[in-house]
Design an enzyme around this catalytic site. Structure first.
Site, mmCIF file in Angstrom:
data_model
loop_
_atom_site.group_PDB
_atom_site.id
_atom_site.type_symbol
_atom_site.label_atom_id
_atom_site.label_comp_id
_atom_site.label_asym_id
_atom_site.label_seq_id
_atom_site.Cartn_x
_atom_site.Cartn_y
_atom_site.Cartn_z
ATOM 1 N N LYS A 69 0.802 -1.235 0.000
ATOM 2 C CA LYS A 69 0.000 0.000 0.000
ATOM 3 C C LYS A 69 0.835 1.285 0.000
ATOM 4 O O LYS A 69 0.424 2.281 -0.594
ATOM 5 C CB LYS A 69 -0.939 0.010 1.209
ATOM 6 C CG LYS A 69 -2.147 -0.892 1.060
ATOM 7 C CD LYS A 69 -3.088 -0.720 2.239
ATOM 8 C CE LYS A 69 -4.308 -1.603 2.091
ATOM 9 N NZ LYS A 69 -5.281 -1.426 3.163
ATOM 10 N N ASP A 105 -10.227 3.152 1.950
ATOM 11 C CA ASP A 105 -10.428 2.575 3.291
ATOM 12 C C ASP A 105 -11.103 3.580 4.232
ATOM 13 O O ASP A 105 -12.079 3.243 4.912
ATOM 14 C CB ASP A 105 -9.082 2.140 3.907
ATOM 15 C CG ASP A 105 -8.599 0.792 3.366
ATOM 16 O OD1 ASP A 105 -9.444 0.004 2.893
ATOM 17 O OD2 ASP A 105 -7.383 0.538 3.420
HETATM 18 P P1 NDP Z 1 -0.602 -2.850 10.408
HETATM 19 O O1 NDP Z 1 0.295 -4.035 10.528
HETATM 20 O O2 NDP Z 1 -0.242 -1.719 9.512
HETATM 21 O O3 NDP Z 1 -0.817 -2.222 11.896
HETATM 22 C C1 NDP Z 1 -1.061 -3.050 13.014
HETATM 23 C C2 NDP Z 1 -1.428 -2.201 14.236
HETATM 24 O O4 NDP Z 1 -1.818 -3.099 15.291
HETATM 25 C C3 NDP Z 1 -0.273 -1.363 14.791
HETATM 26 O O5 NDP Z 1 -0.778 -0.193 15.359
HETATM 27 C C4 NDP Z 1 0.306 -2.290 15.875
HETATM 28 O O6 NDP Z 1 0.973 -1.609 16.921
HETATM 29 C C5 NDP Z 1 -0.978 -2.896 16.428
HETATM 30 N N1 NDP Z 1 -0.741 -4.188 17.072
HETATM 31 C C6 NDP Z 1 -0.337 -5.331 16.470
HETATM 32 N N2 NDP Z 1 -0.234 -6.327 17.379
HETATM 33 C C7 NDP Z 1 -0.584 -5.771 18.582
HETATM 34 C C8 NDP Z 1 -0.654 -6.287 19.910
HETATM 35 N N3 NDP Z 1 -0.349 -7.562 20.191
HETATM 36 N N4 NDP Z 1 -1.041 -5.448 20.901
HETATM 37 C C9 NDP Z 1 -1.362 -4.161 20.624
HETATM 38 N N5 NDP Z 1 -1.300 -3.607 19.400
HETATM 39 C C10 NDP Z 1 -0.910 -4.417 18.390
HETATM 40 O O7 NDP Z 1 -2.025 -3.464 10.034
HETATM 41 P P2 NDP Z 1 -3.247 -2.708 9.320
HETATM 42 O O8 NDP Z 1 -3.328 -1.338 9.872
HETATM 43 O O9 NDP Z 1 -3.186 -2.911 7.859
HETATM 44 O O10 NDP Z 1 -4.498 -3.565 9.852
HETATM 45 C C11 NDP Z 1 -4.986 -3.434 11.196
HETATM 46 C C12 NDP Z 1 -6.291 -4.185 11.343
HETATM 47 O O11 NDP Z 1 -7.307 -3.576 10.545
HETATM 48 C C13 NDP Z 1 -6.207 -5.644 10.891
HETATM 49 O O12 NDP Z 1 -6.858 -6.419 11.857
HETATM 50 C C14 NDP Z 1 -6.974 -5.691 9.586
HETATM 51 O O13 NDP Z 1 -7.629 -6.915 9.411
HETATM 52 C C15 NDP Z 1 -7.986 -4.560 9.783
HETATM 53 N N6 NDP Z 1 -8.406 -3.961 8.503
HETATM 54 C C16 NDP Z 1 -9.745 -3.990 8.171
HETATM 55 C C17 NDP Z 1 -10.186 -3.432 6.991
HETATM 56 C C18 NDP Z 1 -11.641 -3.487 6.651
HETATM 57 O O14 NDP Z 1 -12.006 -3.187 5.506
HETATM 58 N N7 NDP Z 1 -12.516 -3.814 7.586
HETATM 59 C C19 NDP Z 1 -9.262 -2.768 6.040
HETATM 60 C C20 NDP Z 1 -7.871 -2.776 6.480
HETATM 61 C C21 NDP Z 1 -7.489 -3.370 7.682
HETATM 62 P P3 NDP Z 1 2.558 -1.309 16.850
HETATM 63 O O15 NDP Z 1 2.712 -0.052 16.067
HETATM 64 O O16 NDP Z 1 2.947 -1.161 18.279
HETATM 65 O O17 NDP Z 1 3.192 -2.498 16.192
#
Ligand code: NDP
Length: 279
Positions: A69, A105
């Site tokens: 992306k 999105d």
């Molecule tokens: P990214 O990998 O870019 O970001 C992940 C985020 O989750 C970061 O802020 C990360 O924090 C946090 N995170 C990951 N693991 C943990 C944990 N164990 N505890 C606390 N925080 C955590 O992913 P995306 O932003 O692309 O996706 C995020 C979610 O959104 C996914 O579940 C995805 O399925 C959903 N999504 C849904 C869409 C829809 O159309 N409904 C569209 C796009 C995404 P840190 O910075 O500390 O690592």
């Protein structure tokens, strides 16, 4: 298919879990549009070649998913305001040999609130958990919709701070604050909020805990999880127990797809049919 069939694709790595091919193909078929939607698992090292191939092969456009992306941005000829604000693209239109990038999105999220709850974030106090790609897209759109305030909560506090700084620069009149995942300051901020969103990936796996302590929820708070599979997470369960109105991410998935469909075809997307296919 015919000799005039137009190609549309999704590129990602991996891509096999995506529901977009079924959703879009059902929509093209229902409107008798001569389009074919294909998934391509593209390694990050091959992104440039893959994009050039889609252009040379006459594709009408494509969706972009993890991990491409942000990396795709420098390969495009033009990008929309939403996409440039967050530096990420999830939809590309190929027109007269030019690649035009969009991010549906954030608008898809806002549309899902409108359609499911008749709800707008305008002048509302909003808190978002996460600072990754999805959080950025949703947070930027919330600012574009002129929310009153936005709290950004992230495990890695520096990433939350960075997003706050970036958005505050473009939206000086919105009160934006960054918080670590727990603490009294965050609890107080949520207490004064209207809407709480989980945009972390915590909840995707069975047994994942909620990213928010249960005593932070209160009756009257609206709660959305961007996760749609599983449809019920510990986060939504905790919110439901406190009497909050809840919504998962399936509707956002639907509306981001519907907006992409309109960009490629210029036609009104058959939203009910697309929703049925997703379910
Ligand atoms: P990214 O990998 O870019 O970001 C992940 C985020 O989750 C970061 O802020 C990360 O924090 C946090 N995170 C990951 N693991 C943990 C944990 N164990 N505890 C606390 N925080 C955590 O992913 P995306 O932003 O692309 O996706 C995020 C979610 O959104 C996914 O579940 C995805 O399925 C959903 N999504 C849904 C869409 C829809 O159309 N409904 C569209 C796009 C995404 P840190 O910075 O500390 O690592």
């Amino acid at each position: 298919m015919t000799g005039k069939t137009r190609g549309v694709a999704i590129i990602g790595h991996p891509v096999s879990h995506s529901l977009s091919p079924q959703m879009h193909q059902a929509a093209f078929d229902a409107l008798e549009l001569d389009y074919c939607y294909l998934p391509f698992d593209l390694f990050p090292k091959d992104l440039k070649k893959g994009v050039l191939a889609l252009k040379l092969l006459g594709f009408r456009g494509f969706n972009v998913t993890v991990p491409h992306k942000t990396k795709i941005v420098p390969l495009l000829d033009q990008i929309s305001r939403e996409a440039s604000l967050i530096g990420a693209v999830n939809t590309v239109l190929i027109e007269k040999g030019k690649l035009k990038g969009f991010n549906t999105d954030g608008p898809g999220f806002i549309e899902s609130l409108k359609r499911e709850w008749h709800y707008s974030v305008h002048k509302k106090h909003v808190v978002i958990l996460g600072a990754g790609g999805a959080a950025k897209a949703v947070a930027a759109q919330i600012c574009l919709e002129k929310a009153a305030s936005l709290g950004i909560v992230n495990r890695t506090v520096s990433k939350g701070e960075m997003l706050k700084k970036q958005l505050q620069k473009s939206f000086p009149s919105i009160k934006i604050a960054a918080f670590p995942s727990k603490g009294e300051a965050l609890k107080d901020f949520i207490r004064q909020s209207d809407l709480l969103i989980n945009a972390t990936s915590l909840g995707l796996h069975p047994g994942d805990p909620s990213p928010c302590p249960p005593d932070y929820f209160f009756k009257g708070l609206k709660v959305v999880d961007l996760i749609y599979n599983p449809p019920m997470t510990a986060f939504l369960r905790g919110a439901g127990k406190k009497g909050c109105q809840t919504l998962n991410g399936l509707s956002m998935l639907l509306y981001q797809g519907a907006l992409a469909f309109k960009i490629w075809t210029g036609e009104m997307p058959p939203v009910r049919l697309m929703a049925g296919t997703l379910r």
